[in-house]
Write a protein that holds these residues in place. Structure first.
Motif, mmCIF file in Angstrom:
data_model
loop_
_atom_site.group_PDB
_atom_site.id
_atom_site.type_symbol
_atom_site.label_atom_id
_atom_site.label_comp_id
_atom_site.label_asym_id
_atom_site.label_seq_id
_atom_site.Cartn_x
_atom_site.Cartn_y
_atom_site.Cartn_z
ATOM 1 N N HIS A 165 0.806 -1.217 0.000
ATOM 2 C CA HIS A 165 0.000 0.000 0.000
ATOM 3 C C HIS A 165 0.842 1.273 0.000
ATOM 4 C CE1 HIS A 165 -2.715 -3.133 1.576
ATOM 5 N NE2 HIS A 165 -3.670 -2.436 1.011
ATOM 6 N N MET A 166 2.140 1.140 -0.130
ATOM 7 C CA MET A 166 3.052 2.268 0.019
ATOM 8 C C MET A 166 3.391 2.884 -1.336
ATOM 9 S SD MET A 166 6.112 1.839 2.809
ATOM 10 C CE MET A 166 7.373 1.289 1.691
ATOM 11 N N ARG A 186 7.310 13.105 -0.252
ATOM 12 C CA ARG A 186 8.509 12.493 0.311
ATOM 13 C C ARG A 186 8.542 11.029 -0.102
ATOM 14 N NH1 ARG A 186 9.244 14.282 6.650
ATOM 15 N NH2 ARG A 186 8.943 16.530 6.405
ATOM 16 N N TYR A 187 9.707 10.423 0.037
ATOM 17 C CA TYR A 187 9.774 8.982 -0.086
ATOM 18 C C TYR A 187 9.138 8.372 1.160
ATOM 19 C CZ TYR A 187 13.649 10.202 -3.257
ATOM 20 O OH TYR A 187 14.434 10.726 -4.253
ATOM 21 N N HIS A 188 8.406 7.275 0.967
ATOM 22 C CA HIS A 188 7.775 6.588 2.101
ATOM 23 C C HIS A 188 8.374 5.189 2.234
ATOM 24 C CE1 HIS A 188 5.083 9.869 2.539
ATOM 25 N NE2 HIS A 188 4.399 9.622 1.438
ATOM 26 N N TYR A 189 9.043 4.964 3.354
ATOM 27 C CA TYR A 189 9.682 3.686 3.632
ATOM 28 C C TYR A 189 9.127 3.103 4.933
ATOM 29 C CZ TYR A 189 13.105 5.639 0.307
ATOM 30 O OH TYR A 189 13.713 6.206 -0.788
ATOM 31 N N ALA A 190 9.587 1.907 5.290
ATOM 32 C CA ALA A 190 9.112 1.254 6.511
ATOM 33 C C ALA A 190 10.234 0.410 7.117
ATOM 34 C CB ALA A 190 7.892 0.370 6.214
ATOM 35 N N MET A 191 10.068 0.093 8.372
ATOM 36 C CA MET A 191 11.053 -0.704 9.094
ATOM 37 C C MET A 191 10.348 -1.481 10.192
ATOM 38 S SD MET A 191 14.101 0.664 11.563
ATOM 39 C CE MET A 191 13.086 0.401 13.035
ATOM 40 N N ASP A 215 3.736 9.424 16.535
ATOM 41 C CA ASP A 215 2.944 8.711 15.534
ATOM 42 C C ASP A 215 3.629 7.440 15.035
ATOM 43 O OD1 ASP A 215 0.855 10.611 15.549
ATOM 44 O OD2 ASP A 215 2.027 11.918 14.222
ATOM 45 N N GLY A 216 4.760 7.074 15.663
ATOM 46 C CA GLY A 216 5.450 5.865 15.257
ATOM 47 C C GLY A 216 6.322 6.023 14.027
ATOM 48 N N MET A 217 6.684 7.261 13.699
ATOM 49 C CA MET A 217 7.573 7.511 12.574
ATOM 50 C C MET A 217 9.003 7.668 13.087
ATOM 51 S SD MET A 217 5.313 7.387 10.225
ATOM 52 C CE MET A 217 6.194 7.923 8.749
ATOM 53 N N LEU A 218 9.947 7.217 12.291
ATOM 54 C CA LEU A 218 11.352 7.253 12.680
ATOM 55 C C LEU A 218 11.893 8.680 12.613
ATOM 56 C CD1 LEU A 218 13.808 5.430 13.410
ATOM 57 C CD2 LEU A 218 14.321 5.349 10.956
ATOM 58 N N ARG A 219 12.439 9.142 13.731
ATOM 59 C CA ARG A 219 13.083 10.459 13.756
ATOM 60 C C ARG A 219 14.545 10.362 13.350
ATOM 61 N NH1 ARG A 219 10.571 12.620 19.461
ATOM 62 N NH2 ARG A 219 8.877 13.891 18.596
ATOM 63 N N ASP A 251 10.298 9.683 4.883
ATOM 64 C CA ASP A 251 9.828 9.289 6.209
ATOM 65 C C ASP A 251 9.811 7.767 6.274
ATOM 66 O OD1 ASP A 251 7.264 8.356 5.185
ATOM 67 O OD2 ASP A 251 6.604 10.439 5.176
ATOM 68 N N VAL A 252 9.907 7.253 7.496
ATOM 69 C CA VAL A 252 9.967 5.809 7.715
ATOM 70 C C VAL A 252 8.974 5.436 8.802
ATOM 71 C CG1 VAL A 252 11.395 3.845 8.394
ATOM 72 C CG2 VAL A 252 12.422 5.738 7.102
ATOM 73 N N ARG A 253 7.996 4.631 8.441
ATOM 74 C CA ARG A 253 7.049 4.144 9.443
ATOM 75 C C ARG A 253 7.642 2.915 10.120
ATOM 76 N NH1 ARG A 253 2.622 5.024 11.548
ATOM 77 N NH2 ARG A 253 2.093 6.686 10.072
ATOM 78 N N VAL A 254 7.682 2.966 11.447
ATOM 79 C CA VAL A 254 8.221 1.852 12.210
ATOM 80 C C VAL A 254 7.072 0.937 12.621
ATOM 81 C CG1 VAL A 254 9.514 1.149 14.254
ATOM 82 C CG2 VAL A 254 10.154 3.243 13.024
ATOM 83 N N LEU A 255 7.146 -0.297 12.187
ATOM 84 C CA LEU A 255 6.123 -1.291 12.491
ATOM 85 C C LEU A 255 6.626 -2.113 13.678
ATOM 86 C CD1 LEU A 255 5.529 -2.431 8.795
ATOM 87 C CD2 LEU A 255 4.263 -0.676 10.067
#
Length: 319
Positions: free
Chosen positions: A150-151, A156-161, A186-190, A276-280
């Protein structure tokens, strides 16, 4: 606009990339890799089993030519017919035009370089990245597959970890390196900071930056990266664009050992406001054999998970 024109690529199914180029050097040859169950499975078997169950249909192995024959015999051929399998090779001479490998260099160029080596095979698909010799838990692969499906990049680029609790990734037998993460509400990587020497002291995690003269405590619930990332294809452009600058600096300061680390590039993009990087979050324990004494803990964990029904006794049925 960052990420403009990437929408079509996002329609492709996520691909799993497994970094395995260092397996031979770490273990003294693939024949030295010990099974973690009575059926002869390695840690990598459990990651692939979970990934296929989560929906991944293509797997790219990043290896070295020197281990190709053994790798295909011991690992790759068992996966054929279960997923689409591709191999790419991370070699020291795979450098941008105008650069040559320093004489005497034997160390691979790092995880960022490894991902660059598989750009053509990815064919514009989003992808997850894992280490070949780490166990990531049952929940990691469904979470990253769903996120990648779904990304899409926008302004911005949208990544996940996948993020792990530090105390679920430690060993009792020495020090480890971990990417220590700072998250927003919000659970996003700083940011992600590599701590290269973390040890468990009496059940408490501490790190040192001065060879053990002083130690700084880290809470057990601190979120760390174990190199399970999810990317859109845009990361390949950034890795390629930044690689020459890394080489210019690295060859001048530490030509035989400098490494182009994937998390360093992600952190640069975060600081530049370009990604940005959403941390799962994962509640699972990570397992790996950092030291030979760790193997017993891994074997016991696999035995317990089989007893609980998380894995079948025979992981791969004959086809």
């Amino acid at each position: 606009m960052v990420g403009e024109g990437k929408g079509k690529a996002m329609k492709k199914k996520p691909v799993l990339v497994i970094m395995a180029a260092g397996m031979g050097s770490r273990y003294g040859g693939l024949k030295q890799i010990d099974p973690v169950d009575e059926q002869g499975n390695l840690i990598i078997d459990f990651s692939i089993y979970d990934a296929i169950a989560a929906g991944f249909e293509k797997i790219i192995f990043i290896i070295k030519k020197a281990i190709e024959k053994e790798f295909k015999e011991q690992i790759g051929r068992r996966m054929e017919g279960r997923a689409e399998i591709a191999y790419v090779y991370q070699e020291l001479d795979q450098l941008p035009e105008g650069y040559t490998c320093p004489e005497g260099r034997k160390k691979p160029w790092g995880t960022g370089h490894a991902i660059l080596c598989c750009a053509r095979e990815l064919e514009g698909a989003p992808f997850a990245v894992i280490n070949a010799d780490d166990y990531y838990g049952k929940s990691a692969f469904p979470a990253i597959f769903h996120q990648l499906s779904h990304m899409e990049d926008g302004d911005r680029y949208h990544y996940a970890m996948i993020g792990y609790e530090l105390d679920k990734t430690l060993t009792d037998h020495g020090h480890v390196a971990r990417g220590v993460c700072s998250l927003d509400p919000d659970g996003m990587l700083r940011e992600i900071v590599e701590r290269t020497r973390i040890e468990s002291h009496g059940g408490r995690a501490e790190y040192t930056e001065d060879e053990g003269l002083t130690w700084i405590s880290l809470p057990g619930e601190t979120v760390v990266s174990m190199n399970l990332w999810g990317f859109t294809p845009s990361i390949l452009e950034e890795l390629s664009r930044r690689f020459p600058a890394f080489l210019d600096h690295g060859m001048g300061t530490d030509p035989l050992k400098c490494e182009y680390f994937l998390p360093f590039v992600v952190d640069e993009l975060l600081r530049e406001g370009r990604a940005d990087v959403r941390v799962l979050p994962s509640g699972d324990s990570w397992y790996g054999v950092t030291y030979k004494e760790d193997k017993e803990k891994v074997v016991e964990a696999i035995r317990r998970m089989k007893a609980e029904g998380l894995y079948p006794e025979q992981l791969w049925e004959e086809e």
